[in-house]
Design an enzyme around this catalytic site. Structure first.
Site, short mmCIF file in Angstrom:
data_model
loop_
_atom_site.label_atom_id
_atom_site.label_comp_id
_atom_site.label_asym_id
_atom_site.label_seq_id
_atom_site.Cartn_x
_atom_site.Cartn_y
_atom_site.Cartn_z
N ASP A 34 -18.32 2.10 1.36
CA ASP A 34 -17.16 2.98 1.22
C ASP A 34 -17.64 4.21 1.68
O ASP A 34 -18.80 4.56 0.76
CB ASP A 34 -16.06 2.57 0.06
CG ASP A 34 -14.95 3.40 0.17
OD1 ASP A 34 -14.01 2.37 -0.01
OD2 ASP A 34 -14.81 4.57 0.32
N LEU A 36 -16.33 6.90 0.38
CA LEU A 36 -15.69 7.54 -0.81
C LEU A 36 -14.85 8.72 -0.26
O LEU A 36 -14.76 9.78 -1.22
CB LEU A 36 -16.61 8.06 -1.83
CG LEU A 36 -17.26 6.88 -2.33
CD1 LEU A 36 -18.36 7.11 -3.55
CD2 LEU A 36 -16.33 5.66 -3.12
N TYR A 144 -0.87 6.11 13.93
CA TYR A 144 -1.40 5.09 13.19
C TYR A 144 -1.12 3.59 13.68
O TYR A 144 -2.08 2.88 13.68
CB TYR A 144 -0.89 5.54 11.67
CG TYR A 144 -1.09 4.24 10.66
CD1 TYR A 144 -2.38 4.03 10.38
CD2 TYR A 144 -0.01 3.54 10.07
CE1 TYR A 144 -2.58 2.88 9.24
CE2 TYR A 144 -0.23 2.63 9.45
CZ TYR A 144 -1.29 2.13 8.93
OH TYR A 144 -1.62 1.13 8.04
N LYS A 148 -3.97 0.81 15.07
CA LYS A 148 -4.03 -0.73 14.38
C LYS A 148 -3.89 -1.68 15.37
O LYS A 148 -4.40 -2.59 15.35
CB LYS A 148 -3.05 -0.77 13.28
CG LYS A 148 -3.40 0.18 11.94
CD LYS A 148 -4.57 -0.37 11.38
CE LYS A 148 -5.15 0.14 10.16
NZ LYS A 148 -6.41 -0.26 9.54
N ILE A 207 14.25 13.13 -0.27
CA ILE A 207 14.70 11.62 0.53
C ILE A 207 14.43 12.27 1.84
O ILE A 207 15.31 13.03 2.20
CB ILE A 207 16.11 11.32 0.13
CG1 ILE A 207 16.09 10.68 -1.36
CG2 ILE A 207 16.22 9.86 1.04
CD1 ILE A 207 17.42 10.20 -1.59
N ARG A 281 11.51 12.27 8.40
CA ARG A 281 9.88 12.75 8.50
C ARG A 281 9.67 11.88 9.84
O ARG A 281 10.04 10.75 10.36
CB ARG A 281 9.16 11.89 7.32
CG ARG A 281 7.64 12.08 7.22
CD ARG A 281 7.25 11.58 6.09
NE ARG A 281 7.10 9.93 6.25
CZ ARG A 281 6.64 9.33 5.28
NH1 ARG A 281 6.01 9.92 4.06
NH2 ARG A 281 6.36 7.94 5.32
N ASP A 284 8.88 7.86 11.14
CA ASP A 284 9.73 6.62 10.07
C ASP A 284 10.64 5.83 11.05
O ASP A 284 11.75 6.31 11.06
CB ASP A 284 10.44 7.46 9.04
CG ASP A 284 9.41 7.76 7.95
OD1 ASP A 284 8.34 7.35 7.93
OD2 ASP A 284 9.75 8.45 7.08
N1 UFG Z 1 9.76 8.71 1.55
C1 UFG Z 1 10.79 9.59 1.04
N2 UFG Z 1 10.29 10.74 0.23
C2 UFG Z 1 9.02 11.04 -0.02
C3 UFG Z 1 8.02 9.82 0.53
C4 UFG Z 1 8.49 8.85 1.27
O1 UFG Z 1 12.12 9.65 1.45
O2 UFG Z 1 8.72 11.81 -0.56
C5 UFG Z 1 10.38 7.85 2.46
C6 UFG Z 1 9.83 7.53 3.72
O3 UFG Z 1 10.65 8.24 4.63
C7 UFG Z 1 10.12 6.14 4.08
C8 UFG Z 1 9.75 5.35 2.84
O4 UFG Z 1 10.11 6.46 1.79
O5 UFG Z 1 11.23 5.88 4.57
C9 UFG Z 1 8.64 4.89 2.29
O6 UFG Z 1 7.52 5.75 2.72
P1 UFG Z 1 5.88 5.61 2.48
O7 UFG Z 1 5.31 6.90 2.84
O8 UFG Z 1 5.70 5.19 1.05
O9 UFG Z 1 5.45 4.53 3.26
P2 UFG Z 1 5.52 4.19 4.67
O10 UFG Z 1 6.54 3.00 4.89
O11 UFG Z 1 5.69 5.34 5.59
O12 UFG Z 1 4.36 3.69 5.28
C10 UFG Z 1 3.61 2.79 4.32
C11 UFG Z 1 2.11 2.84 4.42
C12 UFG Z 1 1.43 2.27 5.85
C13 UFG Z 1 2.22 0.79 6.53
C14 UFG Z 1 3.58 1.23 6.11
C15 UFG Z 1 4.09 -0.27 6.32
O13 UFG Z 1 1.67 3.97 4.23
O14 UFG Z 1 0.24 2.47 5.79
O15 UFG Z 1 3.97 1.36 4.65
O16 UFG Z 1 5.41 -0.61 6.05
F1 UFG Z 1 2.06 0.82 7.69
#
Ligand code: UFG
Length: 328
Positions: A34, A36, A144, A148, A207, A281, A284
């Site tokens: 890793d 780090l 991203y 992948k 949100i 965002r 999404d």
């Molecule tokens: N969200 C909010 N407010 C925040 C943060 C997130 O509303 O402050 C929403 C996002 O818009 C999204 C949901 O919460 O709709 C989940 O967001 P996350 O950032 O927790 O996770 P993501 O779904 O964007 O992504 C995660 C991982 C990725 C992976 C993906 C697979 O970070 O690596 O899940 O579903 F690919």
């Protein structure tokens, strides 16, 4: 008792460090590699052998392979923030594709031909149907997911050079186990951010979008407990060592909206806090929910922990972190 030696690249990260602990419990010999940069040395179990190095450092990687007899590799290393990938695509392609190819070349040079690769639900983009099955259309909407998916294709192409792989497409990993929690810097993930808000470390939780075509207008995700994910890796690893290959969704099959997650945190913690409605965002998709059927059937895996347990384990971990920090 098993005796295989597994190289865990990115083993100091959130999912990696949980998987390392779980594999050690099962009797594997573990080597962690890793940089780090995003991982944390404190998370690496003392029983694992540790090398600090970047995925781009071929000299260091060759040293790891020449000093150890490795049976298989698990590759967790990679940049993971979908939003960041839209701002810094080159960095994502270079690391998630270019550097991972270097790893494959070195593996094959040392006659190591088995790899478990951390892929993502983000390869599907905006799914035409849910739950998503593995052969559904893959059209990522962020770089991203693109990186992948591209590396999955590299792994498939490398079969002609003798490489065998299992790609695990994670849905949303969350929760805490083994005194390890979600610890990204900066934190962008929903559950740790909501919990930090409940702890009073943030004024409010935003949100991102309430106008999606979902049950309550907010995005729906499939949250899988990190220890269930660690178990999934062990099962996949056993399978790979016994000749199974392919790509698998790793999720629960159940989706929760952002609002439902926030309500669960409020209920589990007994805390109320401010919510702000914000713009969507970039990158999404509205709904990402797995069909975990293929993984269930192939490996007999069943997730044991639900959203309540995810949130309560994360809550205890974050509270302990805060108490420890205050004492310092
Ligand atoms: N969200 C909010 N407010 C925040 C943060 C997130 O509303 O402050 C929403 C996002 O818009 C999204 C949901 O919460 O709709 C989940 O967001 P996350 O950032 O927790 O996770 P993501 O779904 O964007 O992504 C995660 C991982 C990725 C992976 C993906 C697979 O970070 O690596 O899940 O579903 F690919």
């Amino acid at each position: 008792m098993v005796h295989e030696t597994i190289l865990v690249v990115g083993g100091a990260g959130y999912i990696g460090s949980h998987t390392v602990k779980y594999l050690l419990e099962k009797g594997y010999n573990i080597i962690v590699y890793d940089s780090l940069v995003n991982g944390h040395e404190e998370l690496i179990d003392q029983s694992a052998k540790f090398y600090k190095g970047c995925l781009s450092d071929e000299i260091m990687l060759e040293k790891v392979f020449s000093e150890n007899k490795i049976d298989a590799v698990i590759d967790f290393a990679g940049f993971i923030e979908a939003g960041e990938s839209m701002k810094r695509p080159l960095m994502f392609f270079e690391n998630n594709v270019g550097n991972c190819i270097k790893l494959l070349r070195i593996m094959l040079k040392f006659n190591v031909n088995k790899i478990i690769f951390s892929s993502t639900a983000a390869v599907y983009g905006v799914p035409k149907k849910v739950p998503i099955t593995e052969d559904d259309e893959k059209k990522p909407i962020n770089y991203y997911g693109e990186t992948k998916l591209m590396f999955e294709q590299v792994l498939n192409a490398a079969r002609t050079e003798g490489l065998k792989s299992i790609k695990l497409r994670y849905f949303n990993a969350a929760g805490a186990w083994y005194n390890i929690g979600e610890w990204h810097n900066p934190e962008t993930h929903l559950i740790p951010l909501v919990i930090n808000t409940a702890l009073g470390l943030r004024e409010s939780i935003k949100i991102f979008g309430v106008d999606y075509d979902t049950k309550d207008g907010t995005c729906v995700r499939d949250y899988v407990h990190v220890v269930d994910l660690a178990k999934a890796h062990e099962l996949a690893l056993r399978g790979l060592l016994n000749g199974i290959e392919g790509e698998f969704n790793v999720g629960t099959g159940k989706g929760y909206s952002v609002k439902e997650v926030i309500d669960t945190v409020k209920r589990v913690t007994g805390k109320d806090f401010k919510i702000e409605i914000s713009e969507r965002r970039e990158g999404d998709p509205a709904i990402l929910v797995a069909s975990p059927e293929k993984f269930f059937k192939t490996f007999g895996w069943m997730p044991e922990k639900d959203l309540n347990e995810i949130v309560s384990s994360a809550w205890s971990w974050h509270k302990t972190q805060l108490e420890t920090f205050k004492k310092k």
